[in-house]
Design a protein around this motif. Structure first.
Motif, PDB file in Angstrom:
ATOM      1  N   ASP A   1      -5.673   1.716  -8.237  1.00 13.99           N
ATOM      2  CA  ASP A   1      -5.799   2.964  -7.469  1.00 13.99           C
ATOM      3  C   ASP A   1      -7.167   3.026  -6.817  1.00 13.99           C
ATOM      4  O   ASP A   1      -8.140   2.480  -7.352  1.00 13.99           O
TER       5      ASP A   1
ATOM      6  N   VAL B   1       3.842  -0.777  -6.801  1.00 25.32           N
ATOM      7  CA  VAL B   1       3.033   0.390  -6.448  1.00 25.32           C
ATOM      8  C   VAL B   1       3.563   1.656  -7.112  1.00 25.32           C
ATOM      9  O   VAL B   1       2.898   2.695  -7.106  1.00 25.32           O
TER      10      VAL B   1
ATOM     11  N   HIS C   1       0.849  -1.184   0.000  1.00 25.64           N
ATOM     12  CA  HIS C   1       0.000   0.000   0.000  1.00 25.64           C
ATOM     13  C   HIS C   1       0.893   1.245   0.000  1.00 25.64           C
ATOM     14  O   HIS C   1       1.837   1.362   0.815  1.00 25.64           O
ATOM     15  N   ARG C   2       0.585   2.165  -0.937  1.00 22.97           N
ATOM     16  CA  ARG C   2       1.305   3.437  -0.953  1.00 22.97           C
ATOM     17  C   ARG C   2       0.312   4.544  -0.620  1.00 22.97           C
ATOM     18  O   ARG C   2      -0.699   4.707  -1.305  1.00 22.97           O
TER      19      ARG C   2
ATOM     20  N   VAL D   1       5.227   3.523   1.751  1.00 22.15           N
ATOM     21  CA  VAL D   1       4.826   2.209   1.219  1.00 22.15           C
ATOM     22  C   VAL D   1       4.884   1.181   2.340  1.00 22.15           C
ATOM     23  O   VAL D   1       5.896   1.085   3.049  1.00 22.15           O
TER      24      VAL D   1
ATOM     25  N   VAL E   1      -2.214  -4.221  -9.729  1.00 19.35           N
ATOM     26  CA  VAL E   1      -2.077  -2.871  -9.165  1.00 19.35           C
ATOM     27  C   VAL E   1      -3.336  -2.090  -9.475  1.00 19.35           C
ATOM     28  O   VAL E   1      -3.834  -2.137 -10.615  1.00 19.35           O
TER      29      VAL E   1
ATOM     30  N   ARG F   1      -2.582   3.827  -3.665  1.00 20.55           N
ATOM     31  CA  ARG F   1      -2.370   2.767  -4.669  1.00 20.55           C
ATOM     32  C   ARG F   1      -2.067   1.458  -3.935  1.00 20.55           C
ATOM     33  O   ARG F   1      -1.260   1.423  -3.002  1.00 20.55           O
ATOM     34  N   TRP F   2      -2.727   0.420  -4.399  1.00 22.82           N
ATOM     35  CA  TRP F   2      -2.591  -0.885  -3.779  1.00 22.82           C
ATOM     36  C   TRP F   2      -2.065  -1.895  -4.814  1.00 22.82           C
ATOM     37  O   TRP F   2      -2.336  -1.786  -6.002  1.00 22.82           O
ATOM     38  N   ALA F   3      -1.330  -2.837  -4.275  1.00 24.46           N
ATOM     39  CA  ALA F   3      -0.833  -3.937  -5.115  1.00 24.46           C
ATOM     40  C   ALA F   3      -0.960  -5.237  -4.357  1.00 24.46           C
ATOM     41  O   ALA F   3      -0.745  -5.274  -3.137  1.00 24.46           O
TER      42      ALA F   3
END
Length: 396
Positions: free
Chosen positions: A118, A95, A69-70, A77, A116, A124-126
């Motif tokens: 948004d 991310v 998670h950013r 992050v 990935v 932003r999640w991955a």
């Protein structure tokens, strides 16, 4: 040589049939593998998308998956603590990318799929999922399909072999029958041809020293031998026509046919000192081919005369019974063994007794003519007690 060609044709048929089935199985297996793999891949993508939708932090992802998670404002992050260093690097790099999906390697030949996305708050999640289970299932599916194809190919070989044998069997049978027929026909024609050739040679020599008037008897015998040879050929032609062509639909009076046959064979019967007579009880019309029916009746009479000793009797009786016409040829000759009754109607079959102008086609010809006219032929008799052949045909 012909048998070798049949074997080659059978093997070629087996190879072609098994090859065609094998190609079909291979295509079907490949199609199933591709469709199943795509379906499982789509299911994994859907699962990853759901994880990104509901994730609130990176601490507790589903088994086999890892989150990153950013933050929108700080850009800090966070990565699932249990992720390996290589996987942590992959997620931090993810991310930083644009939203999307990709497959990569997380070290030590450890494939992962990364998604990935948004969110509305700007974060932003991955999510990364281990692809090993998916690849393992695909490998198991491939092995299962391969085993199924090998089993199917084995079954195809067995089925192709069976079908090829069944397909070639009639050809082999036809070839055997053809050879047997040619051999038997050659044997039957050889004797009258030899007699004819010998008599012609004798006449040629005597014509140089004797006047023509003294050769009349031998010329008559030469004509008789020629007629006997013609009878063999006629039997062959009528037999083939009766077997492969339906009889014409013409009304034939069997009483008249029987009288004609008896009249034509009276001279031959007298030569053998056999009394030949005919009994009819009025017209006996049937539908069929006059030539074939006359030839069949002639064959029955010829067979009877050939099995009667000098001074014997042959009677031809034609009667109509309701919707059937019966032609009975009875003799008081050597008779027959009931065990031989069925075999007598085979081509070129001869009984164990009797003589005369029997060429081996007569009774088989009668049976074929009877069947072609929707009728039947039966025989009754006993050794030393004569025999009766009965030709039954539908009345007109």
């Amino acid at each position: 040589m012909d048998e070798a060609r049949l074997v080659q044709a059978r093997r070629r048929s087996v190879a072609q049939t098994a090859g065609a089935i094998g190609v079909v199985l291979l295509l079907v297996g490949a199609l199933m593998f591709v469709l199943t793999s795509r379906q499982e891949s789509r299911a994994l993508n859907t699962e990853l998308a759901q994880v990104l939708t509901v994730a609130e932090d990176t601490d507790d992802p589903p088994p086999g998956e890892f989150l990153a998670h950013r933050a929108a404002r700080s850009g800090a992050v966070e990565v699932t603590a249990s992720a390996s260093p290589e996987l942590t690097r992959v997620l931090k790099d993810a991310v930083g990318r644009q939203p999307g999906r990709f497959d990569t390697d997380a070290g030590d030949d450890h494939p992962v799929r990364v998604l990935v996305a948004d969110r509305a708050d700007g974060s932003r999640w991955a999510v990364a999922a281990d692809l090993a289970p998916l690849r393992q299932r695909q490998g198991q599916l491939g092995v299962a399909l391969l085993v199924a194809e090998l089993a199917g190919l084995t079954g195809a070989l067995l089925a192709a072999t069976l079908l090829a044998r069944r397909a070639v069997a009639p050809l082999a049978t036809a070839l055997t029958l053809q050879r047997r027929f040619v051999a038997d026909a050659s044997h039957e024609l050889r004797t009258p041809l030899t007699v004819l050739h010998t008599r012609a040679q004798v006449l040629a020599r005597r014509s140089q020293t004797q006047p023509a008037a003294r050769l009349t008897d031998q010329l008559d015998q030469l004509v008789a031998d020629t007629r006997a040879l013609g009878d063999v050929v006629e039997d062959l032609l009528v037999s083939a026509a009766a077997e492969h062509q339906p009889p014409p639909s013409a009304v034939v009076d069997l009483s008249e046919v029987a009288r004609e046959v008896v009249a034509s064979m009276q001279e031959y019967a007298r030569e053998r000192t056999v009394e030949l007579r005919v009994e009819t009880s009025g017209p006996a019309p049937v539908h069929g081919a006059r030539t074939a029916l006359r030839r069949a009746t002639t064959a029955l009479v010829d067979n009877a005369i050939g099995h009667v000793d000098a001074g014997g009797h042959v009677a031809v009786t034609v009667r109509r019974h309701a919707d059937q016409v019966a032609v009975e040829v009875t003799d008081d000759g050597v008779g027959l063994d009931p065990a031989e009754a069925d075999r007598l109607f085979e081509r070129f079959a001869h009984g164990t007794a009797g003589a005369g102008r029997r060429f081996g086609l007569g009774l088989a010809l009668v049976q074929q003519v009877a069947h072609a006219h929707q009728g039947s032929i039966t025989v009754a008799g006993a050794p030393g007690a004569g025999a009766t052949f009965t030709l039954l045909l539908p009345a007109s």
